[in-house]
Motif scaffolding. Structure first.
Motif, PDB file in Angstrom:
ATOM      1  N   UNK A   9       0.767  -1.357   0.091  1.00 18.30           N
ATOM      2  CA  UNK A   9       0.334   0.144  -0.065  1.00 18.30           C
ATOM      3  C   UNK A   9       0.922   1.141  -0.022  1.00 18.30           C
ATOM      4  N   UNK A  10       0.995   1.873  -1.206  1.00 19.73           N
ATOM      5  CA  UNK A  10       1.974   2.945  -1.409  1.00 19.73           C
ATOM      6  C   UNK A  10       3.330   2.509  -1.066  1.00 19.73           C
TER       7      UNK A  10
ATOM      8  N   UNK B 213       4.120   4.035   9.495  1.00 21.01           N
ATOM      9  CA  UNK B 213       3.176   3.413   8.832  1.00 21.01           C
ATOM     10  C   UNK B 213       2.172   3.954   8.275  1.00 21.01           C
ATOM     11  N   UNK B 214       2.377   5.362   8.143  1.00 19.53           N
ATOM     12  CA  UNK B 214       1.355   6.103   7.018  1.00 19.53           C
ATOM     13  C   UNK B 214       1.741   6.297   5.758  1.00 19.53           C
ATOM     14  N   UNK B 215       0.769   6.161   4.859  1.00 19.20           N
ATOM     15  CA  UNK B 215       1.340   5.974   3.568  1.00 19.20           C
ATOM     16  C   UNK B 215       0.154   6.653   2.604  1.00 19.20           C
ATOM     17  N   UNK B 216       0.518   6.965   1.293  1.00 19.94           N
ATOM     18  CA  UNK B 216      -0.649   7.246   0.518  1.00 19.94           C
ATOM     19  C   UNK B 216      -0.533   6.347  -0.699  1.00 19.94           C
TER      20      UNK B 216
ATOM     21  N   UNK C 197      -7.597  -2.003   4.678  1.00 16.15           N
ATOM     22  CA  UNK C 197      -7.434  -1.730   3.365  1.00 16.15           C
ATOM     23  C   UNK C 197      -7.035  -3.169   2.759  1.00 16.15           C
ATOM     24  N   UNK C 198      -8.474  -3.641   2.181  1.00 15.96           N
ATOM     25  CA  UNK C 198      -8.408  -4.938   1.609  1.00 15.96           C
ATOM     26  C   UNK C 198      -7.808  -4.903   0.177  1.00 15.96           C
ATOM     27  N   UNK C 199      -6.762  -5.293  -0.242  1.00 10.62           N
ATOM     28  CA  UNK C 199      -6.644  -5.465  -1.654  1.00 10.62           C
ATOM     29  C   UNK C 199      -7.412  -6.351  -2.334  1.00 10.62           C
ATOM     30  N   UNK C 200      -8.074  -7.156  -1.766  1.00  9.64           N
ATOM     31  CA  UNK C 200      -8.854  -8.282  -2.549  1.00  9.64           C
ATOM     32  C   UNK C 200     -10.256  -7.494  -2.862  1.00  9.64           C
ATOM     33  N   UNK C 201     -10.570  -6.377  -2.280  1.00  7.82           N
ATOM     34  CA  UNK C 201     -11.964  -5.531  -2.361  1.00  7.82           C
ATOM     35  C   UNK C 201     -11.773  -4.706  -3.674  1.00  7.82           C
ATOM     36  N   UNK C 202     -10.648  -4.686  -4.347  1.00  2.81           N
ATOM     37  CA  UNK C 202     -10.123  -3.700  -5.307  1.00  2.81           C
ATOM     38  C   UNK C 202     -11.294  -3.908  -6.543  1.00  2.81           C
TER      39      UNK C 202
END
Ligand SMILES: C[S@@+](CC[C@H](N)C(=O)[O-])C[C@H]1O[C@@H](n2cnc3c(N)ncnc32)[C@H](O)[C@@H]1O
Length: 280
Positions: A35-36, A90-93, A110-115
């Motif tokens: 993620x970012x 751990x903060x990212x964009x 933030x679920x990559x699988x829900x893309x």
């Protein structure tokens, strides 16, 4: 798979074979989420004595600033408990489909699988619609609607920590003119009979919130109703439960579409139903 990805795994294994036995090298994660500039790595127990060294190699090869050990997601706010094993921030964009999502990847899901669902939302609404997102998170599903469909959005998020990122994301994506956010329990939201479309991106406890969704919905509104369902109860569930509750509150419900989002647990699926509701 790109050539770069194909080269990454052997490179990581080669470097780590200097400190790990061949058995441990074979247990190194072959999949991860990025993620970012934060990497989320699933690490088996056997590898934990070497977690710092392993994380450093993944970070250097993949070019990320922070590595988290994947853990669990749980509780009312669906918080993650991912441990920082390399770096400190751990903060990212994260950028996906033209939308910027700022988040603390160690605490906020933030679920990559829900893309696919996030991408589907980007063309689901018309600009004149009012959409209410009852479980907004950082704007996972509603930012694509505000940004790409240009519809008006009311995003409700109960967790104060997650809410901070939701507000920042509205600004980052420059959708302040059409997206407003409330840091409340959605059951305290006062709007009645206002929404053309409602997002219910929450699982397991979602049925408890159906009466509130019906109250917010206009006659003929569409509700994107998420839940988890054991395979043996499909395809009747989860529509049957929704329909029964709607009937109790004097609403009709028509199932327009049903989609599988991902496997939630063995034999259990996360699904989303598009349901049109009518006042009787
Ligand atoms: C699982 S996350 C999902 C985010 C997004 N809807 C998605 O599907 O990717 C659900 C979010 O709903 C929030 N939430 C849970 N109960 C709530 C409530 N009663 N009112 C408002 N927000 C709530 C949680 O804090 C969490 O951020």
């Amino acid at each position: 798979m790109t050539r770069r990805t194909q080269l990454i795994k052997p490179r990581i294994r080669e470097i780590l074979s200097n400190i790990l036995s061949p058995e441990l090298v074979s247990l190194l994660p072959k999949h991860w989420a990025q993620l970012g500039d934060v990497l989320i790595l699933p690490l088996r127990e056997e590898l934990l004595p070497y977690k710092k060294e392993i994380a450093k190699v993944y970070a250097e090869v993949l070019g990320v600033k922070t590595v988290l050990r994947k853990g669990r997601i749980g509780g009312e706010f669906r918080e993650t408990n991912y441990e920082i094993i390399y770096g400190s921030d751990p903060i990212t964009i994260h950028k996906e489909n033209g939308v910027f999502y700022k988040l603390d990847a160690s605490k906020v899901m933030f679920s990559p699988a829900n893309v696919k669902e996030r991408v589907r939302m980007a063309s689901i609404a018309k600009p004149n619609e009012l959409v209410v997102d009852m479980f907004a998170g950082i704007g996972h599903l509603s930012l694509p609607i505000a940004k790409h469909c240009k519809a008006k959005v009311i995003a409700i998020e109960k967790s104060p920590y997650t809410f901070r990122f939701l507000v920042e994301n509205i600004e980052l994506n420059k959708v302040q003119d059409r997206m407003a956010a409330y840091n409340i329990d959605n059951r305290e939201f006062k709007g009645e009979n206002i929404a053309d479309r409602i997002l219910m991106g929450y699982v397991v406890k979602t049925p408890k919130f159906i009466p509130k969704a019906l109250e917010i919905a206009k006659d003929g509104a569409i509700i994107h109703y998420h839940n988890t369902v054991p395979e043996r109860l499909m395809p009747e569930e989860p529509f049957r439960t929704f329909q029964e509750t709607a009937k109790e509150y004097n609403y009709g419900a028509e199932l327009l579409e049903s989609r599988i989002i991902k496997r939630y647990a063995p034999g259990v699926w996360h699904v989303v139903l598009d349901i049109r509701v009518f006042k009787k």
